[in-house]
Design a protein around this motif. Structure first.
Motif, mmCIF file in Angstrom:
data_model
loop_
_atom_site.group_PDB
_atom_site.id
_atom_site.type_symbol
_atom_site.label_atom_id
_atom_site.label_comp_id
_atom_site.label_asym_id
_atom_site.label_seq_id
_atom_site.Cartn_x
_atom_site.Cartn_y
_atom_site.Cartn_z
ATOM 1 N N SER A 1 -8.376 -4.362 -0.468
ATOM 2 C CA SER A 1 -9.275 -4.520 -1.454
ATOM 3 C C SER A 1 -9.613 -3.387 -2.776
ATOM 4 O O SER A 1 -9.563 -3.638 -3.598
ATOM 5 N N VAL A 2 -9.510 -2.344 -1.993
ATOM 6 C CA VAL A 2 -9.661 -0.991 -3.343
ATOM 7 C C VAL A 2 -8.574 -0.855 -4.103
ATOM 8 O O VAL A 2 -8.660 -0.947 -5.199
ATOM 9 N N ARG B 1 0.936 -1.101 -0.064
ATOM 10 C CA ARG B 1 -0.176 0.044 0.056
ATOM 11 C C ARG B 1 0.897 1.208 -0.012
ATOM 12 O O ARG B 1 1.358 1.520 1.040
ATOM 13 N N PRO B 2 0.948 1.839 -1.299
ATOM 14 C CA PRO B 2 1.839 3.128 -1.232
ATOM 15 C C PRO B 2 1.333 4.035 -0.281
ATOM 16 O O PRO B 2 0.035 4.239 -0.023
ATOM 17 N N SER C 1 -5.936 4.750 -0.950
ATOM 18 C CA SER C 1 -6.176 3.415 -0.163
ATOM 19 C C SER C 1 -5.448 3.535 1.114
ATOM 20 O O SER C 1 -5.852 2.715 2.490
ATOM 21 N N ALA C 2 -4.459 4.217 1.326
ATOM 22 C CA ALA C 2 -3.611 4.338 2.741
ATOM 23 C C ALA C 2 -4.404 5.017 3.637
ATOM 24 O O ALA C 2 -4.208 4.810 4.753
ATOM 25 N N ARG C 3 -5.425 5.881 3.180
ATOM 26 C CA ARG C 3 -6.283 6.471 4.277
ATOM 27 C C ARG C 3 -7.310 5.607 4.574
ATOM 28 O O ARG C 3 -8.138 5.985 5.632
ATOM 29 N N LEU C 4 -7.567 4.497 4.090
ATOM 30 C CA LEU C 4 -8.744 3.571 4.360
ATOM 31 C C LEU C 4 -8.183 2.593 5.455
ATOM 32 O O LEU C 4 -7.021 2.239 5.569
ATOM 33 N N PRO C 5 -9.223 1.880 6.105
ATOM 34 C CA PRO C 5 -8.723 0.911 6.922
ATOM 35 C C PRO C 5 -8.007 -0.209 6.393
ATOM 36 O O PRO C 5 -8.285 -0.417 5.162
#
Length: 83
Positions: free
Chosen positions: A24-25, A8-9, A14-18
């Motif tokens: 999955s995103v 996850r860069p 997507s790094a801001r999500l759980p």
């Protein structure tokens, strides 16, 4: 052994999500990108094939001037002026 690419860069949305949702995103986004690139490649290949099919009959009608018999030189005309 750690992978060469982080899963996850940090600058990615997507790094801001759980973690589970972000993974999955990111997986869906990568899949969509690959699918889009494949569709673009197939579309380009289709256009190349269509251009080749259309060009073949068009190029058959063109004659090579080197294959024509040599033309005889036309007799030279002399223009006389009646001044």
């Amino acid at each position: 052994m750690p992978s060469a690419r982080p899963s996850r860069p940090s600058n990615c949305f997507s790094a801001r999500l759980p973690p589970r949702l972000g993974e999955s995103v990111l997986e869906v986004a990568r899949g969509a990108f690959v699918h889009g690139v494949q569709l673009a490649a197939l579309g380009g290949a289709g256009l190349l094939v269509a251009a080749a099919v259309l060009a073949a009959p068009l190029l058959r009608g063109i004659r090579n001037p080197k294959d024509d018999p040599p033309k005889e030189d036309a007799p030279a005309r002399v223009l006389l002026s009646s001044d």
